[in-house]
Design a protein around this motif. Structure first.
Motif, mmCIF file in Angstrom:
data_model
loop_
_atom_site.group_PDB
_atom_site.id
_atom_site.type_symbol
_atom_site.label_atom_id
_atom_site.label_comp_id
_atom_site.label_asym_id
_atom_site.label_seq_id
_atom_site.Cartn_x
_atom_site.Cartn_y
_atom_site.Cartn_z
ATOM 1 N N GLU A 71 -2.854 9.666 0.461
ATOM 2 C CA GLU A 71 -1.629 10.350 0.855
ATOM 3 C C GLU A 71 -0.868 9.478 1.840
ATOM 4 N N ARG A 72 0.373 9.853 2.094
ATOM 5 C CA ARG A 72 1.153 9.189 3.131
ATOM 6 C C ARG A 72 2.126 10.194 3.728
ATOM 7 N N HIS A 73 2.607 9.841 4.908
ATOM 8 C CA HIS A 73 3.509 10.711 5.659
ATOM 9 C C HIS A 73 4.777 9.909 5.972
ATOM 10 N N VAL A 92 -7.249 2.696 3.306
ATOM 11 C CA VAL A 92 -5.806 2.478 3.254
ATOM 12 C C VAL A 92 -5.480 1.714 1.974
ATOM 13 N N ASP A 95 1.438 -0.456 -0.184
ATOM 14 C CA ASP A 95 2.448 0.171 -1.037
ATOM 15 C C ASP A 95 2.917 -0.856 -2.060
ATOM 16 N N PRO A 100 0.456 3.523 -4.382
ATOM 17 C CA PRO A 100 -0.559 2.753 -3.679
ATOM 18 C C PRO A 100 -1.183 1.681 -4.572
ATOM 19 N N ARG A 118 3.823 4.984 9.977
ATOM 20 C CA ARG A 118 4.594 5.900 9.133
ATOM 21 C C ARG A 118 4.662 5.328 7.724
ATOM 22 N N ASN A 119 4.435 6.185 6.735
ATOM 23 C CA ASN A 119 4.565 5.851 5.311
ATOM 24 C C ASN A 119 3.423 4.974 4.779
ATOM 25 N N THR A 120 2.281 4.936 5.457
ATOM 26 C CA THR A 120 1.126 4.157 5.004
ATOM 27 C C THR A 120 0.230 5.015 4.111
ATOM 28 N N TRP A 121 -0.083 4.511 2.921
ATOM 29 C CA TRP A 121 -1.027 5.202 2.038
ATOM 30 C C TRP A 121 -2.402 5.165 2.683
ATOM 31 N N HIS A 122 -3.080 6.321 2.737
ATOM 32 C CA HIS A 122 -4.399 6.383 3.359
ATOM 33 C C HIS A 122 -5.236 7.488 2.725
#
Length: 161
Positions: A71-73, A92, A95, A100, A118-122
Motif C-alpha cells: 500500500e501507499r499513502h 518496500v 514505484d 510497485p 509520502r507515496n512510498t509502496w510498503h
C-alpha cells in the motif's frame, strides 16, 4: 514464486524509501545534562489534514513470509516506532509508473524505527516477535489516503542468510 532475503536496515540502504529512526549523531544534552535528545530524526510530510500519533498492535508474523499486498499513502509520510526492543520486517517497493516494482525486505535491529516517505509502496506492519506494539505518526484526515496493490507474482521473504 520469487524469494527475497531481508537485509539489515541501514540509513543508506533505506534512503530511497524514507528515514531510519535510531540513536545516532544528532544528539545534544538537555535536562541539566541528564538526557541526550536525538533530534529531528525523520522528514515528516503531510498534505492537508494534520499529524497524529496512534498506537498499532499487530500480530507477529513468521519467516518465511508471503507478500501479497502493498500500500501507499499519497498525502502523508508514516513513521513506525516500536514500543519494545524487538525487530520487525520492513517491506518496500520502488514505484514503477504508478505500480510497485519488485519488493525489497529490510530487517530492523531492536530499537530501530522507520519513517516511510509520502507515496512510498510498503508492506503491512510485520513484527517478528510479541508484543507487536508501535507508535505511529501519520496524517489524520477525513479523506482517502490509501492505495493498495495486490501482486500477481508471489514474493516470499525467507530467513536472513
Amino acid at each position: 514464486m520469487t524469494t527475497i532475503t531481508p537485509i539489515p536496515l541501514t540509513a543508506e540502504g533505506f534512503a530511497p524509501f524514507g528515514d531510519v529512526i535510531e540513536l545516532g549523531t544528532k544528539a545534544f544534552k538537555i535536562n541539566d545534562g541528564m538526557c541526550d535528545r536525538h533530534h529531528d530524526l525523520a522528514q515528516l510530510e503531510f498534505l492537508e489534514g494534520k499529524a497524529g500519533i496512534s498506537l498499532f498492535q499487530a500480530v507477529p508474523r513468521e519467516l518465511p513470509y508471503a507478500i501479497d499486498l502493498v500500500e501507499r499513502h499519497p498525502k502523508g509520510s508514516q513513521a513506525f516506532i516500536p514500543m519494545y526492543l524487538t525487530s520487525f520486517l520492513v517491506i518496500v517497493a520502488p514505484d514503477e509508473n504508478g505500480t510497485p516494482g519488485t519488493p525489497l525486505a529490510f530487517l530492523t535491529n531492536p530499537g530501530q524505527g522507520i519513517n516511510l516517505q509520502r507515496n512510498t509502496w510498503h508492506g503491512v506492519l510485520t513484527p517478528l516477535q510479541s508484543p507487536g506494539l508501535f507508535a505511529v505518526i501519520d496524517r489524520i484526515g477525513d479523506d482517502t489516503n490509501l492505495e493498495e496493490h495486490i501482486f500477481e507474482t508471489q514474493y516470499v521473504v525467507d530467513s536472513p542468510g
